[in-house]
Design a protein around this motif. Structure first.
Motif, PDB file in Angstrom:
ATOM      1  N   ASN A   1       0.814  -1.210   0.000  1.00  0.00           N
ATOM      2  CA  ASN A   1       0.000   0.000   0.000  1.00  0.00           C
ATOM      3  C   ASN A   1       0.849   1.263   0.000  1.00  0.00           C
ATOM      4  OD1 ASN A   1      -2.446  -1.371  -0.012  1.00  0.00           O
ATOM      5  ND2 ASN A   1      -2.423  -1.613   2.184  1.00  0.00           N
ATOM      6  N   HIS A   2       0.249   2.379  -0.418  1.00  0.00           N
ATOM      7  CA  HIS A   2       0.883   3.697  -0.436  1.00  0.00           C
ATOM      8  C   HIS A   2       0.155   4.556   0.597  1.00  0.00           C
ATOM      9  CE1 HIS A   2       1.528   2.803  -4.996  1.00  0.00           C
ATOM     10  NE2 HIS A   2       2.272   2.030  -4.224  1.00  0.00           N
ATOM     11  N   ILE A   3       0.865   4.983   1.650  1.00  0.00           N
ATOM     12  CA  ILE A   3       0.233   5.691   2.760  1.00  0.00           C
ATOM     13  C   ILE A   3       0.849   7.067   2.915  1.00  0.00           C
ATOM     14  CG2 ILE A   3      -0.334   5.598   5.213  1.00  0.00           C
ATOM     15  CD1 ILE A   3       0.554   2.583   5.033  1.00  0.00           C
ATOM     16  N   GLY A   4       0.021   8.113   2.883  1.00  0.00           N
ATOM     17  CA  GLY A   4       0.497   9.476   3.089  1.00  0.00           C
ATOM     18  C   GLY A   4      -0.542  10.296   3.818  1.00  0.00           C
ATOM     19  N   GLY A   5      -0.099  11.289   4.571  1.00  0.00           N
ATOM     20  CA  GLY A   5      -1.032  12.120   5.314  1.00  0.00           C
ATOM     21  C   GLY A   5      -1.980  12.904   4.423  1.00  0.00           C
ATOM     22  N   ILE A   6      -1.487  13.400   3.291  1.00  0.00           N
ATOM     23  CA  ILE A   6      -2.341  14.130   2.349  1.00  0.00           C
ATOM     24  C   ILE A   6      -2.788  13.219   1.214  1.00  0.00           C
ATOM     25  CG2 ILE A   6      -2.417  16.019   0.662  1.00  0.00           C
ATOM     26  CD1 ILE A   6      -0.746  17.662   2.645  1.00  0.00           C
ATOM     27  N   ALA A   7      -1.875  12.469   0.619  1.00  0.00           N
ATOM     28  CA  ALA A   7      -2.249  11.577  -0.487  1.00  0.00           C
ATOM     29  C   ALA A   7      -1.430  10.299  -0.452  1.00  0.00           C
ATOM     30  CB  ALA A   7      -2.041  12.272  -1.829  1.00  0.00           C
ATOM     31  N   GLY A   8      -2.078   9.205  -0.775  1.00  0.00           N
ATOM     32  CA  GLY A   8      -1.358   7.948  -0.901  1.00  0.00           C
ATOM     33  C   GLY A   8      -0.457   7.928  -2.117  1.00  0.00           C
ATOM     34  N   ASP A   9      -0.896   8.603  -3.191  1.00  0.00           N
ATOM     35  CA  ASP A   9      -0.145   8.597  -4.441  1.00  0.00           C
ATOM     36  C   ASP A   9      -0.410   9.905  -5.186  1.00  0.00           C
ATOM     37  OD1 ASP A   9       1.262   7.801  -6.716  1.00  0.00           O
ATOM     38  OD2 ASP A   9      -0.034   6.094  -7.166  1.00  0.00           O
ATOM     39  N   ILE A  10       0.650  10.545  -5.711  1.00  0.00           N
ATOM     40  CA  ILE A  10       0.469  11.690  -6.609  1.00  0.00           C
ATOM     41  C   ILE A  10       1.219  11.413  -7.896  1.00  0.00           C
ATOM     42  CG2 ILE A  10       0.117  13.335  -4.739  1.00  0.00           C
ATOM     43  CD1 ILE A  10       2.876  14.516  -5.361  1.00  0.00           C
ATOM     44  N   LYS A  11       0.634  11.859  -9.027  1.00  0.00           N
ATOM     45  CA  LYS A  11       1.260  11.579 -10.316  1.00  0.00           C
ATOM     46  C   LYS A  11       0.779  12.549 -11.382  1.00  0.00           C
ATOM     47  CE  LYS A  11      -2.033   7.798 -10.924  1.00  0.00           C
ATOM     48  NZ  LYS A  11      -2.150   6.369 -11.141  1.00  0.00           N
ATOM     49  N   ASP A  12       1.448  12.483 -12.525  1.00  0.00           N
ATOM     50  CA  ASP A  12       1.056  13.241 -13.716  1.00  0.00           C
ATOM     51  C   ASP A  12       1.004  14.754 -13.471  1.00  0.00           C
ATOM     52  OD1 ASP A  12       0.880  10.815 -15.034  1.00  0.00           O
ATOM     53  OD2 ASP A  12      -1.266  10.628 -14.719  1.00  0.00           O
ATOM     54  N   ASN A  13       2.150  15.302 -13.082  1.00  0.00           N
ATOM     55  CA  ASN A  13       2.298  16.755 -12.911  1.00  0.00           C
ATOM     56  C   ASN A  13       1.392  17.351 -11.844  1.00  0.00           C
ATOM     57  OD1 ASN A  13       4.355  17.086 -14.945  1.00  0.00           O
ATOM     58  ND2 ASN A  13       2.738  16.685 -16.431  1.00  0.00           N
ATOM     59  N   SER A  14       1.174  16.621 -10.784  1.00  0.00           N
ATOM     60  CA  SER A  14       0.418  17.148  -9.647  1.00  0.00           C
ATOM     61  C   SER A  14       1.331  18.005  -8.776  1.00  0.00           C
ATOM     62  CB  SER A  14      -0.159  16.006  -8.812  1.00  0.00           C
ATOM     63  OG  SER A  14      -1.125  15.302  -9.559  1.00  0.00           O
ATOM     64  N   THR A  15       0.737  18.887  -7.972  1.00  0.00           N
ATOM     65  CA  THR A  15       1.489  19.739  -7.064  1.00  0.00           C
ATOM     66  C   THR A  15       0.807  19.779  -5.705  1.00  0.00           C
ATOM     67  OG1 THR A  15       2.231  21.138  -8.884  1.00  0.00           O
ATOM     68  CG2 THR A  15       2.383  22.074  -6.679  1.00  0.00           C
ATOM     69  N   ILE A  16       1.609  19.630  -4.664  1.00  0.00           N
ATOM     70  CA  ILE A  16       1.145  19.874  -3.296  1.00  0.00           C
ATOM     71  C   ILE A  16       2.032  20.985  -2.765  1.00  0.00           C
ATOM     72  CG2 ILE A  16       0.891  18.944  -0.966  1.00  0.00           C
ATOM     73  CD1 ILE A  16       0.469  16.196  -2.204  1.00  0.00           C
ATOM     74  N   GLN A  17       1.422  22.108  -2.352  1.00  0.00           N
ATOM     75  CA  GLN A  17       2.244  23.229  -1.889  1.00  0.00           C
ATOM     76  C   GLN A  17       1.594  23.941  -0.712  1.00  0.00           C
ATOM     77  OE1 GLN A  17       2.879  25.770  -5.238  1.00  0.00           O
ATOM     78  NE2 GLN A  17       0.775  26.468  -5.352  1.00  0.00           N
ATOM     79  N   ASN A  18       2.485  24.489   0.148  1.00  0.00           N
ATOM     80  CA  ASN A  18       2.055  25.230   1.341  1.00  0.00           C
ATOM     81  C   ASN A  18       1.107  24.396   2.202  1.00  0.00           C
ATOM     82  OD1 ASN A  18       3.510  27.488   0.381  1.00  0.00           O
ATOM     83  ND2 ASN A  18       1.757  28.107  -0.842  1.00  0.00           N
ATOM     84  N   CYS A  19       1.501  23.145   2.460  1.00  0.00           N
ATOM     85  CA  CYS A  19       0.665  22.214   3.211  1.00  0.00           C
ATOM     86  C   CYS A  19       1.457  21.599   4.369  1.00  0.00           C
ATOM     87  CB  CYS A  19       0.166  21.092   2.299  1.00  0.00           C
ATOM     88  SG  CYS A  19      -0.913  21.646   0.981  1.00  0.00           S
ATOM     89  N   TYR A  20       0.714  21.055   5.340  1.00  0.00           N
ATOM     90  CA  TYR A  20       1.374  20.338   6.437  1.00  0.00           C
ATOM     91  C   TYR A  20       0.476  19.228   6.942  1.00  0.00           C
ATOM     92  CZ  TYR A  20      -1.605  22.669   9.877  1.00  0.00           C
ATOM     93  OH  TYR A  20      -2.691  23.112  10.603  1.00  0.00           O
ATOM     94  N   THR A  21       1.106  18.256   7.610  1.00  0.00           N
ATOM     95  CA  THR A  21       0.378  17.236   8.365  1.00  0.00           C
ATOM     96  C   THR A  21       0.941  17.225   9.775  1.00  0.00           C
ATOM     97  OG1 THR A  21       1.866  15.423   7.738  1.00  0.00           O
ATOM     98  CG2 THR A  21      -0.046  15.813   6.327  1.00  0.00           C
ATOM     99  N   ALA A  22       0.088  16.932  10.748  1.00  0.00           N
ATOM    100  CA  ALA A  22       0.519  16.944  12.146  1.00  0.00           C
ATOM    101  C   ALA A  22      -0.309  15.954  12.952  1.00  0.00           C
ATOM    102  CB  ALA A  22       0.368  18.345  12.726  1.00  0.00           C
ATOM    103  N   GLY A  23       0.284  15.525  14.071  1.00  0.00           N
ATOM    104  CA  GLY A  23      -0.409  14.646  14.993  1.00  0.00           C
ATOM    105  C   GLY A  23      -0.400  13.203  14.532  1.00  0.00           C
ATOM    106  N   GLY A  24      -0.884  12.356  15.372  1.00  0.00           N
ATOM    107  CA  GLY A  24      -1.104  10.973  15.013  1.00  0.00           C
ATOM    108  C   GLY A  24       0.115  10.180  14.609  1.00  0.00           C
ATOM    109  N   SER A  25      -0.175   9.039  13.989  1.00  0.00           N
ATOM    110  CA  SER A  25       0.859   8.101  13.567  1.00  0.00           C
ATOM    111  C   SER A  25       0.546   7.585  12.172  1.00  0.00           C
ATOM    112  CB  SER A  25       0.913   6.890  14.496  1.00  0.00           C
ATOM    113  OG  SER A  25       1.205   7.271  15.806  1.00  0.00           O
ATOM    114  N   ILE A  26       1.605   7.278  11.428  1.00  0.00           N
ATOM    115  CA  ILE A  26       1.478   6.563  10.169  1.00  0.00           C
ATOM    116  C   ILE A  26       2.191   5.239  10.381  1.00  0.00           C
ATOM    117  CG2 ILE A  26       2.089   6.511   7.730  1.00  0.00           C
ATOM    118  CD1 ILE A  26       1.871   9.569   7.743  1.00  0.00           C
ATOM    119  N   ILE A  27       1.447   4.148  10.267  1.00  0.00           N
ATOM    120  CA  ILE A  27       1.990   2.824  10.571  1.00  0.00           C
ATOM    121  C   ILE A  27       1.956   1.964   9.311  1.00  0.00           C
ATOM    122  CG2 ILE A  27       1.745   0.751  11.979  1.00  0.00           C
ATOM    123  CD1 ILE A  27       0.253   2.557  14.029  1.00  0.00           C
ATOM    124  N   ALA A  28       3.115   1.501   8.889  1.00  0.00           N
ATOM    125  CA  ALA A  28       3.230   0.623   7.725  1.00  0.00           C
ATOM    126  C   ALA A  28       3.774  -0.715   8.186  1.00  0.00           C
ATOM    127  CB  ALA A  28       4.157   1.247   6.686  1.00  0.00           C
TER     128      ALA A  28
END
Length: 102
Positions: free
Chosen positions: A34-61
Motif C-alpha cells: 500500500n501507499h500511505i500518506g497524510g495528504i495523499a497515498g499517491d500523486i502523479k502526472d504533474n500534480s502539485t502539493i504546496q504550502n501544506c502540512y500534516t501533524a499529529g497521530g501516527s502513520i503505521i506501515a
C-alpha cells in the motif's frame, strides 16, 4: 495484487492541493504494497502539493514477505510531481511481520 492508496486523498492525478493543514489520528496499513500518506497515498502526472502540512497521530506501515508499503508524512508515493513548502510532524512507525507459516 494492486496497491491501495491511503490518505486524505487516495490519488491526486494532474491536480493541485494548496494551503491545506491535516491533523489526524492514525493511518495504518496491514496489507502489503500500500501507499500511505497524510495528504495523499499517491500523486502523479504533474500534480502539485504546496504550502501544506500534516501533524499529529501516527502513520503505521507493516511490511511482510509479500511486499513493501511505501509511506510518508505528506505522500506515500509520487511520480512526475512536485511538493513545495510543506512539512510533516507525525510519528512514522514501520513494523516487520514474520512470514506466515503454512
Amino acid at each position: 495484487e494492486r496497491a491501495t492508496p491511503i490518505g486524505l486523498f487516495g490519488v491526486i492525478e494532474s491536480g493541485t492541493v494548496e494551503n491545506l493543514g491535516v491533523k489526524f489520528g492514525t493511518l495504518k496499513s496491514t496489507a502489503a504494497g500500500n501507499h500511505i500518506g497524510g495528504i495523499a497515498g499517491d500523486i502523479k502526472d504533474n500534480s502539485t502539493i504546496q504550502n501544506c502540512y500534516t501533524a499529529g497521530g501516527s502513520i503505521i506501515a507493516e511490511i511482510n514477505s509479500n511486499g513493501t508499503d511505501v509511506a510518508g508524512g505528506i505522500i506515500g508515493k509520487g511520480s512526475q510531481s512536485s511538493i513545495l513548502n510543506c512539512y510533516s510532524l507525525p510519528l512514522m512507525e514501520v513494523a516487520l511481520q514474520a512470514p506466515e507459516q503454512t
